[in-house]
Structures are given as structure tokens and as C-alpha cells.
Design an enzyme around this catalytic site. Structure first.
Site, PDB file in Angstrom:
ATOM      1  N   SER A 130       0.827  -1.194   0.000  1.00 41.10           N
ATOM      2  CA  SER A 130       0.000   0.000   0.000  1.00 41.10           C
ATOM      3  C   SER A 130       0.874   1.261   0.000  1.00 41.10           C
ATOM      4  O   SER A 130       1.661   1.468  -0.930  1.00 41.10           O
ATOM      5  CB  SER A 130      -0.960  -0.040   1.195  1.00 41.10           C
ATOM      6  OG  SER A 130      -1.912   0.984   1.122  1.00 41.10           O
TER       7      SER A 130
ATOM      8  N   ASP B 239       4.520  24.065  -1.008  1.00 39.38           N
ATOM      9  CA  ASP B 239       5.896  23.834  -1.476  1.00 39.38           C
ATOM     10  C   ASP B 239       6.366  22.413  -1.156  1.00 39.38           C
ATOM     11  O   ASP B 239       7.274  22.200  -0.363  1.00 39.38           O
ATOM     12  CB  ASP B 239       6.850  24.859  -0.872  1.00 39.38           C
ATOM     13  CG  ASP B 239       6.818  24.880   0.654  1.00 39.38           C
ATOM     14  OD1 ASP B 239       5.792  24.465   1.231  1.00 39.38           O
ATOM     15  OD2 ASP B 239       7.813  25.317   1.272  1.00 39.38           O
TER      16      ASP B 239
ATOM     17  N   HIS C  93      -7.316  -5.362  -1.212  1.00 35.80           N
ATOM     18  CA  HIS C  93      -6.116  -4.587  -0.917  1.00 35.80           C
ATOM     19  C   HIS C  93      -5.210  -5.272   0.100  1.00 35.80           C
ATOM     20  O   HIS C  93      -3.996  -5.080   0.080  1.00 35.80           O
ATOM     21  CB  HIS C  93      -6.545  -3.203  -0.397  1.00 35.80           C
ATOM     22  CG  HIS C  93      -5.428  -2.254  -0.173  1.00 35.80           C
ATOM     23  ND1 HIS C  93      -4.788  -1.600  -1.202  1.00 35.80           N
ATOM     24  CD2 HIS C  93      -4.833  -1.832   0.979  1.00 35.80           C
ATOM     25  CE1 HIS C  93      -3.846  -0.819  -0.705  1.00 35.80           C
ATOM     26  NE2 HIS C  93      -3.846  -0.944   0.603  1.00 35.80           N
TER      27      HIS C  93
END
Length: 422
Positions: A137, A347, A400
Site C-alpha cells: 500500500s 511547497d 487490498h
């Protein structure tokens, strides 16, 4: 322990790897080797856990995928910086960093790029050879960052359910996520049609009277809907169904239901996750995340419980999303201002280097789960093509959590792919 020998390791690493002489933080890792093979020169396998903010398995023997891994490797289970036994980030520790802006500056050093640089320092302390990495993951996203920043440290890379979009903004990630979660809801109600009425009753009650949870937070209808996070696990639909079995005590929600819901919803054991989750998608090309899941949810009115209750539609559960109201939990409330500062931050450095990935020489295999609720296959497929030499196994056999639930079969399949056996 039966079948394994465990060794603790503690490392001091720079908080900011661009300032190696500055402040340091501690990172913990647990070495696992098969009993009787402690003195063998086995290749290292670094395991990078999903999350962010979650801890790797605490082994009690040769269980789950570890059983297969220990046939071939000496395994290192890394508590990524800020988690587990590494210098932890919690409501108790983060305020000591100062004002929210200072806390956010500190947290900016807890993304995948810093985790990879930690791993490289640790590797050089443990071995003079490249090592293998297994990323599950978010750990798979870290593995792609590793291939971008320090491929010379890697012998091979194994990725399960974690191929990220290389230049995908958080807004687009969540647009895809809400669509997938909708499909998981459809499958859930098809499997347990009787639960549609049960969920509507709970949702209607919570709109009128949010319920107090044992940790002091409130179970609102939005919090109740977020229990859908579990629908991405192999047994998640069944767990959710059984949660709904004993919901009521007369006209009130039962203490048992509320206790179980609180345990599933609490971030007390992983406070770094809601702080850092959306930042997994933040890069210089995408800018601020700005609570992407919350904003994008407005584009999907079918997730509005009040609208569903006004008609005949089922109340839909949400999934792996971070919302501002989650910081009402007592374990997160002191971290809210830092979370706001992080959401507004623009940023962010890039986590992936497409040019370096296109020239990759490290053997890479990846499992792509086609029905994965958390990671969108339409974004993973281009990444698989962008990493030179990557061999892809696309399957709908597992959800998953296939690495954990397959009893080693997923890892065995990928190792055989690496070795050209399939």
C-alpha cells in the site's frame, strides 16, 4: 518466539536529511530471521508498511506472509519515522514542537522521501550490499520513491497494492476513490440487502442525536459513514455486517455497538495517518491538498446521508478519506491547527522521478488488485508502464489486504515472477 528469532535495532537519523548535522530522530526496526538460520548470510528484505502512520506486523512466529519471506530472507520490519517505537508523533509529543507553523514544518519531514532516506542510512549500517524491499500500500508508494531517489540501494522491489499515480493531484485521486467506494457500497448491499434499512435507521437517529463514544468524541452520521473504510478489506463487508447486528438497546444505540464503532474509528493508535494521508499525493506539480477529500465529496451528492434519507436511496458509506471533523477526536484535537497548516502548504518536493524510473535497472514486480478500493487501477497501470522492466500481476482474486490474508500466496507468486518461474 516459535520458529523465529527477533532482534531490536535503534537508529539515529537526521530529521532533515539535507541537514545531516542538525537535529536527529530515532527510528526503530525489528529484525526477523528463521530459527536456526541466525548466522547464515541471508539477503535482507526491508518491509515498508502501509499507512502512512501505521506500524508493521508484530510477529508471534512464522505467521502470514512472513512465513514465506523467511524461507529466503532476513526480514527487517521498519517502524517508519513517527510511528510505533520510532520517536512517535502524538497529541502529547507534537505540541512540544511549538506553534502550529513549527509543528507543520516538523511534520513535513515525515513523508515517503524522508522514509526512503532513513532506509538507506539503515541499510548501510546493516549491510554493504543492496537489499530487497517489499512495499504494501503506502509502503509500495515508498518503494517507487526508493526507485526514484536511491535505486543503487535496491537488489529488487516487490510492490503489493501500492503503485501510485506519478503526477496525480489529490483531487483526482479522491474523484476516483469516491466512484470506487460507491461500487463497494453497491456490492455490500447486494450481499446484505437487509442492512440497507438498518443503516438508514442508524443514520436517521444520528442526524437527530449524535451519540457519545467512549473516548468522548461524537458519533455523527458522517463518522458512522466513514466505517466504510473497512469495505476495502477482504472480510470488510462481513465485519461491517456483523457490526450492525446488535445496534440497538431499545430506542438508543447500544453500548456494545458504540464501543465497537469507537474502536474502528479511533486514531489514538495511528495519529500520524490523518495528518499525513493526503500529503502522500502532494508534489510540486499538484500544490496544496487543501482537504481534498472533503472538497471533492461535494461533487458526489449520493454520499449525502440526509439526501438519501429524504428519498429511497441507500445511505452510502465513505472510505479511506481524511476529513477535518476527524480532528474532533480527543486524540487528534491538539493536532488540528498543524493539520490545517499542512493542508494549506504548497511547497512540496516531488516524490517520484519519471526519468529515473524510465531508466530503471532494478528488478520490480507488483501486484495490482483490480477491485482495490484504496488504490485506483487506472492510475496504477500507467505507472507500471513507466517503470522500466516492471512485471505486473493484475488480479481480482484478492482485495487490498491480499498480502496479509493470502497466507503467503501473494508473496510467493511475486517471488516466482521475480525469478522468471512464471
Amino acid at each position: 518466539m516459535p520458529g523465529v528469532t527477533l532482534t531490536d535495532h535503534l537508529f539515529s537519523v537526521p530529521l532533515d536529511h539535507d541537514q545531516p548535522e542538525g537535529e536527529h530522530t530515532e527510528v526503530y526496526a525489528r529484525e526477523v530471521v528463521a530459527a536456526g538460520r541466525e548466522r547464515e548470510r541471508l539477503p535482507w528484505l526491508l518491509f515498508l508498511q502501509g499507512g502512512p502512520g501505521m506500524v508493521p506486523p508484530r510477529p508471534v512466529g512464522r505467521d502470514s506472509w512472513l512465513d514465506r519471506a523467511l524461507d529466503d530472507y532476513r526480514v527487517l520490519l521498519l517502524d517508519q519515522r513517527g510511528t510505533g517505537r520510532s520517536s512517535p508523533i502524538t497529541r502529547q509529543t507534537l505540541p512540544a514542537r511549538g506553534e502550529p507553523a513549527a509543528q507543520a514544518d516538523y511534520l513535513a519531514h515525515f513523508r515517503a522521501d524522508s522514509i526512503v532516506r532513513d532506509a538507506e542510512l539503515i541499510r548501510r549500517e546493516l549491510t554493504d550490499e543492496p537489499w530487497s524491499v517489499l512495499g504494501q500500500s503506502f509502503g509500495g508508494m515508498c518503494a517507487v520513491t526508493y526507485l526514484s531517489l536511491a535505486p543503487e540501494g535496491l537488489r529488487e522491489a516487490i510492490i503489493t497494492g501500492g503503485l501510485p499515480g506519478l503526477r496525480i493531484a489529490a483531487d483526482d485521486v479522491y474523484r476516483a476513490t469516491y466512484s470506487r467506494v460507491h461500487r463497494k457500497n453497491t456490492a455490500f448491499y447486494r450481499r446484505y440487502p437487509q442492512d440497507a434499512a438498518a443503516v438508514r435507521r442508524v443514520a436517521a437517529h444520528l442526524i437527530e442525536r449524535p451519540a457519545a463514544l467512549p473516548d468522548g468524541s461524537l458519533l455523527t452520521v458522517e463518522a458512522f459513514q466513514s466505517l466504510g473504510l473497512m469495505l476495502g478489506a477482504g472480510d470488510g463487508a462481513d465485519v461491517l455486517h456483523y457490526l450492525l447486528e446488535n445496534t440497538w438497546a431499545g430506542a438508543e444505540l447500544s453500548d456494545g455497538f458504540l464501543a465497537r464503532a469507537a474502536a474502528l474509528l479511533s486514531y489514538a493508535q495511528l495519529p500520524l495517518n490523518p495528518l499525513m494521508h493526503e500529503l502522500s499525493y502532494a508534489q510540486s506539480s499538484t500544490g496544496a491538498t487543501n482537504w481534498a477529500a472533503e472538497r471533492v465529496r461535494a461533487e458526489f451528492p449520493q454520499f449525502d446521508a440526509r439526501m438519501a434519507l429524504a428519498g429511497d436511496d441507500p445511505v452510502l458509506f465513505t472510505g479511506e478519506m481524511t476529513y477535518p471533523w476527524q480532528f474532533d477526536q480527543p486524540c487528534l484535537a491538539p493536532l488540528r491547527a498543524a493539520a490545517e497548516a499542512l493542508a494549506a502548504r504548497e511547497d512540496w518536493p516531488d516524490l517520484y522521478d519519471p526519468q529515473r524510473l524510465a531508466a530503471n535497472e532494478v528488478p520490480v514486480v507488483a501486484a495490482l488488485y483490480l477491485d482495490d478500493m484504496y488504490v485506483d487501477a487506472t492510475y496504477s497501470l500507467p505507472t507500471a508502464e513507466a517503470i522500466r522492466g516492471l512485471r505486473l500481476w493484475a488480479t481480482n482474486e484478492y482485495e487490498h489486504d491480499g498480502l496479509r490474508t493470502s497466507g503467503g500466496r501473494v508473496l510467493d507468486h511475486l517471488l516466482r515472477m521475480l525469478r522468471g518461474q512464471i
